[in-house]
Design an enzyme around this catalytic site. Sequence first.
Site, PDB file in Angstrom:
ATOM      1  N   ASP A  38      91.784 -33.960  72.602  1.00 25.88           N
ATOM      2  CA  ASP A  38      91.332 -32.831  73.408  1.00 25.88           C
ATOM      3  C   ASP A  38      92.490 -32.046  74.010  1.00 25.88           C
ATOM      4  O   ASP A  38      93.645 -32.495  74.012  1.00 25.88           O
ATOM      5  CB  ASP A  38      90.427 -33.325  74.541  1.00 25.88           C
ATOM      6  CG  ASP A  38      89.022 -33.670  74.072  1.00 25.88           C
ATOM      7  OD1 ASP A  38      88.654 -33.247  72.968  1.00 25.88           O
ATOM      8  OD2 ASP A  38      88.303 -34.360  74.813  1.00 25.88           O
ATOM      9  N   LYS A  60      89.343 -27.382  73.816  1.00 23.96           N
ATOM     10  CA  LYS A  60      89.055 -26.003  74.209  1.00 23.96           C
ATOM     11  C   LYS A  60      90.298 -25.419  74.846  1.00 23.96           C
ATOM     12  O   LYS A  60      90.902 -26.026  75.735  1.00 23.96           O
ATOM     13  CB  LYS A  60      87.900 -25.982  75.210  1.00 23.96           C
ATOM     14  CG  LYS A  60      87.570 -24.599  75.759  1.00 23.96           C
ATOM     15  CD  LYS A  60      86.499 -24.688  76.831  1.00 23.96           C
ATOM     16  CE  LYS A  60      86.196 -23.321  77.416  1.00 23.96           C
ATOM     17  NZ  LYS A  60      85.227 -23.383  78.520  1.00 23.96           N
ATOM     18  N   MET A 173      86.112 -29.970  87.580  1.00 24.24           N
ATOM     19  CA  MET A 173      85.580 -28.777  86.912  1.00 24.24           C
ATOM     20  C   MET A 173      84.784 -27.910  87.879  1.00 24.24           C
ATOM     21  O   MET A 173      83.721 -27.388  87.560  1.00 24.24           O
ATOM     22  CB  MET A 173      84.705 -29.185  85.709  1.00 24.24           C
ATOM     23  CG  MET A 173      85.456 -29.998  84.673  1.00 24.24           C
ATOM     24  SD  MET A 173      84.404 -30.701  83.377  1.00 24.24           S
ATOM     25  CE  MET A 173      83.596 -32.033  84.288  1.00 24.24           C
TER      26      MET A 173
END
Length: 256
Positions: A38, A60, A173
């Site tokens: 990741d 991402k 987050m």
Amino acid sequence: MSKKTPKLTVVGAGPGDIDLITVKAIKVLRTADVVLYDALVNEELLDYINPEAEQIFVGKRRGCYTYQQEQINELIVERAKAFGHVVRLKGGDPFIFGRGAEEMEFVANLGVEVAVVPGISSSLAVAAYQNIPLTKRGSAESFWVITGTTKDHKISNDIELAAKSNATVVVLMGMSKLPQIVKLFQAEGKNNLPVAIIQRGTTPREKVGIGTVDTIESIVVEKELKNPAIIVLGEVVKHRQAILDIQQQFANDLKG
């Protein structure tokens, strides 16, 4: 086609500092036939991977997904059945908002053997690197670790519950939901509760903002703090400054 047993090992890479990966994780990386990693994984850790293994970035970056989650699930199964041991390398701990459990369940249902190697979660280590203990006698008897954004892209209802408690609250987050988080704590009369925001914690690019519920939004603007970052709300944030003050006093005494 390989005759190796199809296997997935989900591995936690830790919060960023490469020295915080576990010995077991390194051993597993050396046995991998394929590694899917990741964006939050420190790329220096890729040096520990079996040099014969295929490496695939599935994270991402800048709002762009190289693979959707469903594609990642299917890729794991395809590579495991073709080559054998697939390692899914994830930042922090794969079971703390890392979708590790979802991936394991998906591939297990398709006949792939599964295992997990826990990692050090950013929720613990990033705060600790700034001398912020999540629990401390007289300050906090417990702590919450909450995702700031649910799968529906809404603020978690648990933050409202956490704001009513005396516990330390760690939000992952959650930067995009900071104004809403602030309002929930203000509604509980916790305007002066200490807050720390730590961006890219445990890495050389770490940035820190310290304030209160009422001031933290302006501090974020002033210091240009953004994701990836964690938010820590609680009296334990004061411990950081207390340690700095003690160290400074000792330094002054030595000079004197």
